[in-house]
Design a protein around this motif. Structure first.
Motif, PDB file in Angstrom:
ATOM      1  N   VAL A  82       4.648   9.107   5.124  1.00 18.17           N
ATOM      2  CA  VAL A  82       4.398   8.422   3.886  1.00 18.17           C
ATOM      3  C   VAL A  82       5.428   9.130   2.717  1.00 18.17           C
ATOM      4  O   VAL A  82       5.403  10.269   2.500  1.00 18.17           O
ATOM      5  N   LYS A 101       0.835  -1.155  -0.111  1.00 21.49           N
ATOM      6  CA  LYS A 101      -0.008  -0.132   0.076  1.00 21.49           C
ATOM      7  C   LYS A 101       0.915   1.268   0.029  1.00 21.49           C
ATOM      8  O   LYS A 101       0.707   2.285  -0.773  1.00 21.49           O
ATOM      9  N   GLN A 102       1.760   1.382   0.969  1.00 24.02           N
ATOM     10  CA  GLN A 102       2.752   2.552   1.110  1.00 24.02           C
ATOM     11  C   GLN A 102       3.908   2.281   1.812  1.00 24.02           C
ATOM     12  O   GLN A 102       3.953   1.362   2.640  1.00 24.02           O
ATOM     13  N   TRP A 103       4.811   3.063   1.684  1.00 19.11           N
ATOM     14  CA  TRP A 103       6.267   3.141   2.293  1.00 19.11           C
ATOM     15  C   TRP A 103       6.194   4.535   3.268  1.00 19.11           C
ATOM     16  O   TRP A 103       5.959   5.417   2.901  1.00 19.11           O
ATOM     17  N   LEU A 104       6.730   4.194   4.355  1.00 19.82           N
ATOM     18  CA  LEU A 104       6.768   5.400   5.567  1.00 19.82           C
ATOM     19  C   LEU A 104       8.298   5.395   5.990  1.00 19.82           C
ATOM     20  O   LEU A 104       8.765   4.366   6.417  1.00 19.82           O
ATOM     21  N   VAL A 130       6.593  -0.565   5.873  1.00 18.17           N
ATOM     22  CA  VAL A 130       5.713  -0.883   4.879  1.00 18.17           C
ATOM     23  C   VAL A 130       4.404  -1.393   5.223  1.00 18.17           C
ATOM     24  O   VAL A 130       4.586  -2.247   6.208  1.00 18.17           O
ATOM     25  N   GLN A 135       6.142   7.098   0.017  1.00 18.43           N
ATOM     26  CA  GLN A 135       6.012   6.336  -1.306  1.00 18.43           C
ATOM     27  C   GLN A 135       4.738   5.430  -1.505  1.00 18.43           C
ATOM     28  O   GLN A 135       4.430   4.797  -0.671  1.00 18.43           O
ATOM     29  N   ALA A 136       3.907   5.681  -2.313  1.00 14.48           N
ATOM     30  CA  ALA A 136       2.765   4.912  -2.390  1.00 14.48           C
ATOM     31  C   ALA A 136       3.078   3.690  -3.369  1.00 14.48           C
ATOM     32  O   ALA A 136       3.298   3.851  -4.572  1.00 14.48           O
ATOM     33  N   GLY A 137       2.962   2.630  -2.729  1.00 12.80           N
ATOM     34  CA  GLY A 137       2.959   1.351  -3.605  1.00 12.80           C
ATOM     35  C   GLY A 137       4.526   1.079  -3.836  1.00 12.80           C
ATOM     36  O   GLY A 137       5.509   1.809  -3.579  1.00 12.80           O
ATOM     37  N   TYR A 165      11.877  -0.009  -2.013  1.00 13.57           N
ATOM     38  CA  TYR A 165      12.060   1.411  -1.448  1.00 13.57           C
ATOM     39  C   TYR A 165      13.587   1.832  -1.224  1.00 13.57           C
ATOM     40  O   TYR A 165      14.334   1.120  -0.624  1.00 13.57           O
TER      41      TYR A 165
END
Length: 965
Positions: A760, A752-755, A781, A762-764, A768
Motif C-alpha cells: 500500500v 480504498k487504496q493504491w498498491l 487500485v 496511498q490511501a484513497g 496515483y
C-alpha cells in the motif's frame, strides 16, 4: 512419405527433447531480464589487440579507454580508445623493449593532468613490470620499472593529494606524477596477508582501504601505517576490490566462499562487521565473481561473475545494499564469455565492460542498458492448456488470442483468450475429432474471426483448418487426409491474402482455402524444391507469397521459394550450410520490400524478391523457430527456441542485441514469435517454465505468456472489483519517466487504496502518480462498497431536545449524526457515531433555536454521503390554561377557556367527582379554546379540566369547571 515422417517427429523432438535438456540444466533462480546488452566491439587477432582483461574508463572527452593483455603490433598488449558508437583506435602497442613494459592487465586511469596512467605485468628495465604515463594522443613514457620479483602491480588510483597509489605482490606504494616512487608498506605474509588487490580511498577519513587474496580487509594511511580490519574465516574466500558505498559502508565480492563455494557479495561496516549479502550458486545467478563492484547512480551495486548464468559463460548482475540480487545478463558466447573485469557506469547511464570472449574468440567490449523490462502475465497449469508453441494475435477487441499445443479438457490443446491484464479464458478444448495439437499461430481475418490449424486429429487424423469466433464458436473448415494432392500435418499459421482467401502449408503442399472452407492445393513440392514446410507464408508487395522449407533443395538444407496466388512456384534459394540450414522460422517482410529470416544453425539473412541472399549475422541465435517480427521502430525482433531463448533484436544492418534470457520461473523454450501492440510492448509465449513448475505431471512448468518493453520499463495496471482505471493494458515507461493512473469507481464504490508491487502506497484518492520509474512495476487500485445514503430523515422538536428518525440504509452497519445551526452548515464532526438503530434523540438544546440535521451511513468499507436535511426548533411546554367555564344545555356541555401561551393544542379531561377526572382525555388535539361535550347523560354532574400541549410537552391541567346537563 519421408518428408511426412520427418515433420511428425520434428514436433515431438522439439517439444520433448527440450524437456530432457531442462532436466539437466534447469535451476530455479529468477532472471528478470531488466537490461539489454549490445556488443560494441569484437576484437580480432591483429593490431587491435586481444584479451581485454581489464575494465574500461570514460575519459573527459566522453570516449572509453582500456587495455588488452596481448595482441597489437608486437603481440604484447595495447592501449585503445573506443567511441560510444563502437569505433576502436589502437593508441599504443607495447613492445617490451628498453624501458617499455608489456602485458597491461590492470587497466588505466585518467589523472588530474589529463594524462593516462597504468601498469604492465611485464617488461621494463628490470623485467618486472612498469608504471607508465600516456598522453591522450598515445605518447607513452615509462615512469617506473619493477624488479623481477613477481610484483604484479595493480591499477593505480590518484589520491586526494594528487599522488598515485597502488599495490604490488607484497607492498603498497605511492608515486608522484613525475615518477618519484615510494614503498609505503611491505606485507609480511602473516596475519596481514601478502597479496593485496587494488586500493580505494575513503572520502571521509582520507585513508586507503583494500583486500588481500589471503583473506583480509585492511586500512593504510597515506604515510604507510597499515591496520588489518577483518580476516575471513575461510582463507580461500579470496576477496576482491572494495567499493565505498554512499551509506558509508564498504561492499565487495569474494571469488570463492559462500554456501556453494562459488563466491559471495558482502558488506563491511567501518566498525568491522561483515555481512554476506548473497552466495552465488553457479546457477542463473552466476558464480566466481572475479572483480569488484561499482555503485550505480540508482544506489544499487553492479558487478560480474566469470562463470554461471543460464549458459555457463558468466553474468552481469545488480544487487541492492540489502542483498536482493538480479541477473541482468547471462553471457552466451557470441556476446562475450567469462568476464574477469568489473563494470563502469558512463555518463549516458549505461554500464560498460569487457570480456575475453566474443564473436572472434578474442575479446569484446559491451554495453548494458536498463530498460528491456520483462513481465510474466500468465503461467499455464495444464487444465487450461499447456506447451503454447505458437505466438499470440492481438485482436481488434483488444484481447490476445492463442493456442496451446497440449492440455485442456481432453489433453489435445486449447484456444484461449487473454485480456490485457493477463486474465486467461479457455475458449475451446480440442477433442481430437475436431483437431489436435495446434502449434501454429492464429490469425484474425478481415471478417473478425480467428483462423488456425491443428497438427493432427480430425476425420482424417492428419490435421485440420478451423475457424473460431472471438466468443469461442468453433467450425472445422477442412480435414486433411494425407493424400498426395491434399497434404497433412500442418504446423504453420495461415495468412490472408489481398484477395480475401487464406493461404497455408502442410508438410509438403501449399494450399488456398476460402473463409467458407473450400480448399485448393496450389502446389505439391518435390524434394528439390523443399520439404517439411513448417512456417507461414508472407505476401510480398508484388502479390506473390514467400516461404521457406526446412529441408530439401540442392543440399537438403532447406529452401526459400515464392508462389503466385494461381499456383506458379519459383525456387529462390537453396541453403548449403555456410549460409545456414533448416530455415523453419519463415520470412518477415521488411520496410524495404526485402525479406528477412533466420536458420536454426545460426545465420540471419536478407533476401530480395529477386532471390539475392545476404547474410546479416553469420552465427548468432541457434534454433530460431518463429519468424522475426518487424517492430514499429524498424528493427526486427525474435526468439531463439533453445531452452533459455533468448529474445533478441536485430537492426536491418545486422546489429544484434540480446533483450532477455529465460531462466525457468519466467518461462523456458520460446518457440513462438512476438506480437507488438500499439503502445510498443511485445507479447509472446514459452513452451515450458512458469510459476506452475513442479505441479501435475510436469516438473518444469506448462508454459507462460509474457510481455516485454524495449527501451522502457513495463508497468502493469489492475483494478479490483467496483471500478476501473484509465489504463487496462501494460504500459511502457521510459527510464526515469512517470505515469499517472486515474481511478473511476462504480456507483456506491470509492477508491480504498493504491498498491505498488503489492504494498500500500496511498490511501484513497482518485489518482496515483508513479514517478522516476527505474524498474518494472505493478500498480493496483482497490475499491470498497459503501452503504446507501440514508433517506426520509425527520426531526421532531421537544423541550431542549429534537427526536430524529430515518429510513434504514442498505448495507449500513451504523450511522453518524451531524448537526448545525445554519442550513447545510453541519459540523464535519458528528455529534453521535455508531448508532445502530434508525432513531436518535438530540438533547441539551436551547429552546427557540433552530437546529439542522443530516445522517450518514457507515460500514467496514467506508461511509455514504450525508442524506437529506431535517430541521427542528425545540420549545418549552405551554402555560396552564385558565378561566375554564362549563355551560350546561339540553344534552350537552359547552366549555370555554383562556388561551395558554405557547399552546398548539389542548386536551379535555372529564370526571363525575371533584378533581376525579380520568387520565384519558375525552378529547385531544383541540385547536381552539372551546369544546362541546355532547356525550353526556342528562341529570349527571360533570367535572372538567383542560391541559395545553406543544412539541415541548404539555402543561398541567388548569382550574376545574362543573356543569349538569
Amino acid at each position: 512419405m519421408a518428408s511426412t515422417h520427418m515433420s511428425t517427429t520434428s514436433y515431438s523432438t522439439r517439444l520433448f527433447v527440450s524437456l530432457l535438456f531442462i532436466l539437466m540444466v534447469f535451476l530455479l533462480v529468477a532472471n528478470r531480464g531488466v537490461a539489454s546488452i549490445v556488443t560494441l566491439h569484437s576484437f580480432n587477432p591483429g593490431s587491435s589487440g586481444i584479451q581485454p582483461d581489464s575494465g574500461l574508463i570514460q575519459a573527459a572527452d566522453g570516449n572509453f579507454y582500456g587495455t588488452t593483455y596481448v595482441g597489437g603490433s608486437a603481440g604484447l598488449g595495447t592501449v585503445f580508445e573506443l567511441t560510444p558508437a563502437g569505433t576502436l583506435t589502437t593508441l599504443h602497442s607495447f613492445t617490451g623493449t628498453g624501458s617499455e613494459g608489456s602485458a597491461p592487465n590492470a587497466g588505466i586511469i585518467q589523472a588530474s593532468d589529463g594524462n593516462f596512467y597504468g601498469t604492465t605485468y611485464g617488461g621494463g628495465t628490470q623485467v618486472g613490470g612498469t608504471i607508465f604515463r600516456m598522453t591522450p594522443s598515445g605518447a607513452l613514457t615509462t615512469l617506473h620499472s619493477f624488479a623481477n620479483a613477481s610484483p604484479l602491480p595493480s591499477i593505480v588510483i590518484q589520491g586526494s593529494d594528487g599522488n598515485l597509489y597502488g599495490t604490488t605482490y607484497g607492498a603498497v606504494f605511492k608515486m608522484t606524477l613525475s615518477g618519484t616512487f615510494t614503498t609505503l608498506y611491505s606485507f609480511t605474509g602473516g596475519p596481514d596477508g601478502s597479496s593485496p588487490n587494488s586500493l580505494i580511498q575513503s572520502s571521509s577519513d582520507g585513508n586507503f582501504y583494500g583486500t588481500t587474496i589471503e583473506g583480509t580487509i585492511f586500512k593504510v594511511t597515506p604515510s604507510g601505517t597499515l591496520t588489518t580490519l577483518y580476516t575471513f574465516t575461510s582463507p580461500a574466500s579470496t576477496p576482491q576490490c572494495l567499493v565505498h558505498g554512499s551509506d558509508g559502508n564498504f561492499y565487495g565480492t569474494a571469488l570463492y566462499g559462500g554456501t556453494a563455494k562459488r563466491g559471495i557479495v558482502f558488506r563491511f561496516t567501518p566498525s568491522g562487521t561483515l555481512t554476506v549479502l548473497h552466495s552465488f550458486t553457479n546457477g542463473p545467478d552466476g558464480a566466481d565473481p572475479n572483480a569488484g563492484l561499482i555503485q550505480g547512480t540508482d544506489g544499487n551495486l553492479y558487478g560480474t561473475t566469470a562463470n554461471g548464468g543460464v549458459s555457463g559463460f558468466g553474468t552481469a548482475f545488480q544487487i541492492t545494499t540489502t542483498g536482493i540480487l538480479t541477473t541482468v545478463h547471462s553471457f552466451a558466447g557470441p556476446d562475450g564469455w567469462h568476464p574477469s573485469s568489473g563494470l563502469m557506469q558512463a555518463s549516458d547511464g549505461g554500464y560498460y565492460g569487457t570480456t575475453p570472449g566474443g564473436q572472434h574468440n578474442a575479446g569484446s567490449v559491451f554495453k548494458i542498458t536498463a530498460g528491456s523490462a520483462f513481465v510474466t502475465l500468465c503461467s499455464f497449469g495444464y487444465t487450461d492448456g499447456s506447451y503454447p508453441q505458437a505466438g499470440l494475435v492481438h485482436a481488434t477487441d483488444g484481447n490476445f488470442y492463442g493456442v496451446t499445443g497440449a492440455g485442456g479438457a481432453a489433453g489435445y490443446g486449447t484456444v484461449f483468450k487473454m485480456a490485457p491484464d493477463g486474465a486467461v479464458t479457455t475458449l475451446h478444448s480440442f477433442n481430437y475429432q475436431d483437431g489436435a495439437y495446434p502449434i501454429g499461430d492464429l490469425i484474425q481475418a478481415a471478417d473478425g474471426n480467428l483462423y488456425g490449424t491443428t497438427f493432427l486429429g480430425g476425420a482424417g487424423g492428419q490435421g485440420s483448418v478451423f475457424k473460431m469466433t472471438t466468443t469461442g464458436v468453433m467450425t472445422t473448415l477442412h480435414w486433411f487426409i494425407l493424400q498426395p494432392t491434399d497434404g497433412g500435418l500442418p504446423e504453420a499459421a495461415l495468412v490472408q491474402g489481398s484477395d480475401g482467401n487464406l493461404y497455408g502449408t502442410t508438410s509438403y503442399t501449399v494450399f488456398k482455402i476460402t473463409p467458407s472452407g473450400t480448399l485448393t492445393t496450389l502446389h505439391v513440392l518435390t524434394s528439390s524444391e523443399g520439404s517439411n514446410l513448417r512456417s507461414a507464408l508472407v505476401q510480398g508487395t508484388d502479390g506473390d507469397f514467400y516461404g521457406t522449407a526446412s529441408f530439401g533443395g540442392t543440399s537438403d538444407k532447406g529452401t526459400v521459394f515464392k508462389i503466385a496466388p494461381a499456383g506458379t512456384f519459383t525456387l529462390l534459394h537453396s541453403f548449403t550450410g555456410p549460409d545456414g540450414s533448416d530455415p523453419e522460422a519463415g520470412l518477415t517482410l521488411g520496410a524495404n520490400g526485402n525479406f528477412y529470416g533466420t536458420t536454426t544453425t545460426g545465420p540471419v539473412f536478407e533476401i530480395t524478391p529477386g532471390s539475392a541472399l545476404f547474410t546479416l549475422l553469420p552465427k548468432v541465435n541457434v534454433g530460431s523457430r518463429a519468424r522475426l517480427t518487424l517492430g514499429m521502430d524498424g528493427n526486427f525482433y525474435g526468439t531463439a527456441s533453445g531452452v533459455f531463448g533468448p529474445v533478441f533484436q536485430i537492426t536491418p544492418g545486422g546489429v544484434l542485441t540480446t533483450l532477455h534470457t529465460f531462466s525457468g520461473p519466467d518461462g523456458l523454450t520460446p518457440f513462438g514469435g512476438l506480437v507488438q501492440d500499439s503502445s510498443g510492448i511485445f507479447y509472446g509465449t514459452t513452451v515450458q517454465g512458469g510459476a506452475n513448475a513442479g505441479t501435475g505431471n510436469n516438473a518444469y512448468g506448462y508454459g507462460t505468456i509474457y510481455a516485454m518493453a524495449v527501451g522502457a520499463f513495463i508497468v502493469v495496471p489492475s483494478a479490483g472489483p467496483g471500478g476501473s482505471l484509465n489504463y487496462s493494458t501494460p504500459q511502457p515507461v521510459t527510464g526515469g519517466g512517470s505515469i499517472t493512473f486515474m481511478a473511476t469507481p462504480n456507483a456506491r464504490y470509492f477508491v480504498k487504496q493504491w498498491l505498488l508491487d503489492g504494498a500500500v502506497v496511498q490511501a484513497g484518492g482518485a489518482s496515483y502518480l508513479l514517478s522516476n520509474v527505474t524498474s518494472d512495476h505493478t500498480v493496483a487500485v482497490s475499491f470498497a462498497k459503501i452503504p446507501m445514503t440514508p433517506t426520509n430523515l425527520t426531526a421532531t422538536p421537544g423541550n431542549g431536545r429534537v427526536t430524529l428518525s430515518w429510513t434504514a440504509s442498505l448495507g449500513a452497519a451504523s450511522y453518524s449524526i451531524y448537526r448545525g445551526t445554519t442550513s447545510y452548515g453541519q459540523s464535519a464532526t458528528p455529534i453521535a457515531a455508531g448508532i445502530t438503530g434508525t432513531t436518535y434523540v438530540s438533547t441539551g438544546l436551547t429552546n427557540g433555536t433552530t437546529y439542522y440535521y443530516r445522517v450518514a451511513a457507515f460500514n467496514a468499507s467506508g461511509n455514504s454521503p450525508e442524506g437529506n436535511q431535517a430541521a427542528a426548533r425545540p420549545v418549552a411546554p405551554p402555560s396552564i390554561p385558565t378561566s375554564l367555564t362549563a355551560t350546561a344545555a339540553a344534552g350537552k356541555v359547552t366549555l370555554s377557556w383562556t388561551a395558554s401561551a405557547g399552546a398548539a393544542t389542548y386536551n379535555v379531561y372529564r370526571g363525575t367527582s371533584s378533581f376525579g377526572q380520568s387520565a384519558t382525555p375525552i378529547a385531544t388535539g383541540v385547536p381552539s379554546t372551546t369544546y362541546v361535550d355532547s356525550a353526556v347523560t342528562v341529570g349527571t354532574k360533570y367535572y372538567y379540566r383542560v391541559a395545553a400541549f406543544n412539541s415541548g410537552g404539555n402543561s398541567a391541567e388548569g382550574n376545574q369547571a362543573v356543569a349538569t346537563p
